[in-house]
Design a protein around this motif. Structure first.
Motif, PDB file in Angstrom:
ATOM      1  N   HIS A 188       0.856  -1.184   0.000  1.00 55.45           N
ATOM      2  CA  HIS A 188       0.000   0.000   0.000  1.00 55.45           C
ATOM      3  C   HIS A 188       0.894   1.237   0.000  1.00 55.45           C
ATOM      4  O   HIS A 188       2.109   1.132  -0.162  1.00 55.45           O
ATOM      5  N   ALA A 189       0.341   2.411   0.161  1.00 56.19           N
ATOM      6  CA  ALA A 189       1.066   3.673  -0.024  1.00 56.19           C
ATOM      7  C   ALA A 189       2.354   3.793   0.803  1.00 56.19           C
ATOM      8  O   ALA A 189       3.387   4.186   0.265  1.00 56.19           O
ATOM      9  N   ARG A 190       2.289   3.474   2.075  1.00 55.93           N
ATOM     10  CA  ARG A 190       3.467   3.667   2.925  1.00 55.93           C
ATOM     11  C   ARG A 190       4.647   2.784   2.505  1.00 55.93           C
ATOM     12  O   ARG A 190       5.738   3.302   2.276  1.00 55.93           O
ATOM     13  N   PRO A 191       4.472   1.457   2.389  1.00 53.34           N
ATOM     14  CA  PRO A 191       5.622   0.661   1.965  1.00 53.34           C
ATOM     15  C   PRO A 191       6.033   0.940   0.512  1.00 53.34           C
ATOM     16  O   PRO A 191       7.202   0.823   0.171  1.00 53.34           O
ATOM     17  N   ALA A 192       5.090   1.319  -0.330  1.00 48.36           N
ATOM     18  CA  ALA A 192       5.440   1.666  -1.712  1.00 48.36           C
ATOM     19  C   ALA A 192       6.364   2.876  -1.721  1.00 48.36           C
ATOM     20  O   ALA A 192       7.359   2.912  -2.449  1.00 48.36           O
ATOM     21  N   GLY A 193       6.053   3.871  -0.903  1.00 44.20           N
ATOM     22  CA  GLY A 193       6.890   5.054  -0.803  1.00 44.20           C
ATOM     23  C   GLY A 193       8.278   4.728  -0.290  1.00 44.20           C
ATOM     24  O   GLY A 193       9.288   5.244  -0.783  1.00 44.20           O
ATOM     25  N   LYS A 194       8.329   3.840   0.678  1.00 41.62           N
ATOM     26  CA  LYS A 194       9.611   3.427   1.243  1.00 41.62           C
ATOM     27  C   LYS A 194      10.430   2.658   0.200  1.00 41.62           C
ATOM     28  O   LYS A 194      11.637   2.877   0.060  1.00 41.62           O
ATOM     29  N   LEU A 195       9.767   1.787  -0.541  1.00 43.56           N
ATOM     30  CA  LEU A 195      10.424   1.016  -1.596  1.00 43.56           C
ATOM     31  C   LEU A 195      11.012   1.945  -2.656  1.00 43.56           C
ATOM     32  O   LEU A 195      12.167   1.801  -3.064  1.00 43.56           O
ATOM     33  N   LYS A 217      11.809   5.084  -2.336  1.00 45.52           N
ATOM     34  CA  LYS A 217      12.893   5.868  -1.743  1.00 45.52           C
ATOM     35  C   LYS A 217      14.201   5.066  -1.724  1.00 45.52           C
ATOM     36  O   LYS A 217      15.272   5.599  -2.030  1.00 45.52           O
ATOM     37  N   ILE A 218      14.115   3.791  -1.404  1.00 45.87           N
ATOM     38  CA  ILE A 218      15.297   2.927  -1.413  1.00 45.87           C
ATOM     39  C   ILE A 218      15.802   2.765  -2.847  1.00 45.87           C
ATOM     40  O   ILE A 218      16.992   2.919  -3.121  1.00 45.87           O
ATOM     41  N   ALA A 219      14.910   2.466  -3.777  1.00 46.89           N
ATOM     42  CA  ALA A 219      15.299   2.232  -5.173  1.00 46.89           C
ATOM     43  C   ALA A 219      15.969   3.458  -5.783  1.00 46.89           C
ATOM     44  O   ALA A 219      16.926   3.326  -6.556  1.00 46.89           O
ATOM     45  N   GLN A 220      15.491   4.643  -5.435  1.00 45.75           N
ATOM     46  CA  GLN A 220      16.039   5.871  -6.008  1.00 45.75           C
ATOM     47  C   GLN A 220      17.463   6.170  -5.553  1.00 45.75           C
ATOM     48  O   GLN A 220      18.146   6.975  -6.166  1.00 45.75           O
ATOM     49  N   GLN A 221      17.931   5.498  -4.529  1.00 44.74           N
ATOM     50  CA  GLN A 221      19.303   5.689  -4.049  1.00 44.74           C
ATOM     51  C   GLN A 221      20.331   5.039  -4.966  1.00 44.74           C
ATOM     52  O   GLN A 221      21.523   5.308  -4.842  1.00 44.74           O
ATOM     53  N   PHE A 222      19.867   4.194  -5.872  1.00 43.90           N
ATOM     54  CA  PHE A 222      20.785   3.422  -6.698  1.00 43.90           C
ATOM     55  C   PHE A 222      20.743   3.844  -8.159  1.00 43.90           C
ATOM     56  O   PHE A 222      19.702   4.231  -8.683  1.00 43.90           O
ATOM     57  N   GLU A 223      21.895   3.713  -8.803  1.00 41.31           N
ATOM     58  CA  GLU A 223      22.025   4.021 -10.221  1.00 41.31           C
ATOM     59  C   GLU A 223      21.361   2.929 -11.074  1.00 41.31           C
ATOM     60  O   GLU A 223      20.856   3.203 -12.154  1.00 41.31           O
ATOM     61  N   ASP A 226       8.672   0.356 -12.990  1.00 41.24           N
ATOM     62  CA  ASP A 226       9.947   0.881 -12.528  1.00 41.24           C
ATOM     63  C   ASP A 226       9.811   1.129 -11.024  1.00 41.24           C
ATOM     64  O   ASP A 226       8.922   1.874 -10.590  1.00 41.24           O
ATOM     65  N   ALA A 227      10.686   0.519 -10.237  1.00 40.48           N
ATOM     66  CA  ALA A 227      10.605   0.638  -8.780  1.00 40.48           C
ATOM     67  C   ALA A 227      10.923   2.043  -8.274  1.00 40.48           C
ATOM     68  O   ALA A 227      10.734   2.324  -7.101  1.00 40.48           O
ATOM     69  N   LYS A 228      11.365   2.926  -9.162  1.00 39.91           N
ATOM     70  CA  LYS A 228      11.704   4.289  -8.758  1.00 39.91           C
ATOM     71  C   LYS A 228      10.537   5.258  -8.937  1.00 39.91           C
ATOM     72  O   LYS A 228      10.665   6.442  -8.658  1.00 39.91           O
ATOM     73  N   VAL A 247      11.794  -9.143  -8.631  1.00 43.21           N
ATOM     74  CA  VAL A 247      12.550  -7.902  -8.649  1.00 43.21           C
ATOM     75  C   VAL A 247      13.795  -8.127  -9.492  1.00 43.21           C
ATOM     76  O   VAL A 247      14.572  -9.044  -9.215  1.00 43.21           O
ATOM     77  N   SER A 248      13.977  -7.307 -10.534  1.00 48.35           N
ATOM     78  CA  SER A 248      15.144  -7.401 -11.408  1.00 48.35           C
ATOM     79  C   SER A 248      15.959  -6.126 -11.273  1.00 48.35           C
ATOM     80  O   SER A 248      15.411  -5.019 -11.323  1.00 48.35           O
ATOM     81  N   ILE A 249      17.273  -6.292 -11.129  1.00 43.29           N
ATOM     82  CA  ILE A 249      18.169  -5.161 -10.909  1.00 43.29           C
ATOM     83  C   ILE A 249      19.347  -5.282 -11.863  1.00 43.29           C
ATOM     84  O   ILE A 249      20.002  -6.321 -11.903  1.00 43.29           O
ATOM     85  N   ALA A 250      19.615  -4.216 -12.618  1.00 40.17           N
ATOM     86  CA  ALA A 250      20.727  -4.230 -13.565  1.00 40.17           C
ATOM     87  C   ALA A 250      21.445  -2.892 -13.534  1.00 40.17           C
ATOM     88  O   ALA A 250      20.824  -1.847 -13.691  1.00 40.17           O
ATOM     89  N   GLY A 251      22.751  -2.946 -13.305  1.00 44.21           N
ATOM     90  CA  GLY A 251      23.529  -1.713 -13.310  1.00 44.21           C
ATOM     91  C   GLY A 251      24.775  -1.821 -12.459  1.00 44.21           C
ATOM     92  O   GLY A 251      25.087  -2.881 -11.897  1.00 44.21           O
ATOM     93  N   ALA A 252      25.465  -0.717 -12.361  1.00 46.70           N
ATOM     94  CA  ALA A 252      26.764  -0.671 -11.693  1.00 46.70           C
ATOM     95  C   ALA A 252      26.705  -1.060 -10.215  1.00 46.70           C
ATOM     96  O   ALA A 252      27.641  -1.665  -9.692  1.00 46.70           O
ATOM     97  N   ASP A 253      25.624  -0.726  -9.537  1.00 49.71           N
ATOM     98  CA  ASP A 253      25.523  -1.004  -8.090  1.00 49.71           C
ATOM     99  C   ASP A 253      24.451  -2.053  -7.784  1.00 49.71           C
ATOM    100  O   ASP A 253      23.848  -2.046  -6.717  1.00 49.71           O
ATOM    101  N   GLU A 254      24.252  -2.974  -8.720  1.00 48.77           N
ATOM    102  CA  GLU A 254      23.163  -3.958  -8.576  1.00 48.77           C
ATOM    103  C   GLU A 254      23.308  -4.856  -7.352  1.00 48.77           C
ATOM    104  O   GLU A 254      22.316  -5.226  -6.736  1.00 48.77           O
ATOM    105  N   ASP A 255      24.538  -5.216  -6.978  1.00 54.18           N
ATOM    106  CA  ASP A 255      24.715  -6.100  -5.821  1.00 54.18           C
ATOM    107  C   ASP A 255      24.260  -5.420  -4.532  1.00 54.18           C
ATOM    108  O   ASP A 255      23.527  -6.008  -3.732  1.00 54.18           O
ATOM    109  N   LYS A 256      24.673  -4.173  -4.344  1.00 53.73           N
ATOM    110  CA  LYS A 256      24.276  -3.423  -3.149  1.00 53.73           C
ATOM    111  C   LYS A 256      22.765  -3.164  -3.159  1.00 53.73           C
ATOM    112  O   LYS A 256      22.094  -3.281  -2.132  1.00 53.73           O
ATOM    113  N   ALA A 257      22.222  -2.829  -4.333  1.00 54.17           N
ATOM    114  CA  ALA A 257      20.781  -2.580  -4.443  1.00 54.17           C
ATOM    115  C   ALA A 257      19.995  -3.844  -4.102  1.00 54.17           C
ATOM    116  O   ALA A 257      19.010  -3.788  -3.358  1.00 54.17           O
TER     117      ALA A 257
END
Length: 86
Positions: free
Chosen positions: A16-23, A25-31, A44-46, A64-74
């Motif tokens: 719902h809205a609260r965890p979606a916002g948190k998700l 916010k976390i996703a936007q920290q990564f490239e 798009d999780a961002k 959840v699929s993650i691709a990019g320079a910081d994918e392991d940390k994400a």
């Protein structure tokens, strides 16, 4: 190369809205590109509207699929978020 994991939502009201916002916010920290796939629909999780449009409820399987320079940390941070919050 990319990383991906699946998670079954255990939160009684799903994403719902609260965890979606948190998700988002976390996703936007990564490239890296971070994509959510639920029953053949993707978002798009961002972007909160995309995440909310998936209508993810309790018991739903989410890929959840993650691709990019910081994918392991994400992947590490997102997996922890899902396990602790959803």
């Amino acid at each position: 190369m990319s990383r991906e994991f699946t998670y079954t939502i255990t939160d009684p009201v799903g994403i719902h809205a609260r965890p979606a916002g948190k998700l988002v916010k976390i996703a936007q920290q990564f490239e890296s590109d971070i994509t959510l796939d639920h029953s053949g629909s993707t978002a798009d999780a961002k972007h909160i509207l995309g995440v909310m449009s998936l209508g993810i409820g309790k018991g739903d399987l989410l890929k959840v699929s993650i691709a990019g320079a910081d994918e392991d940390k994400a992947a590490e941070e997102l997996e922890a978020f899902f396990k602790n919050d959803l």
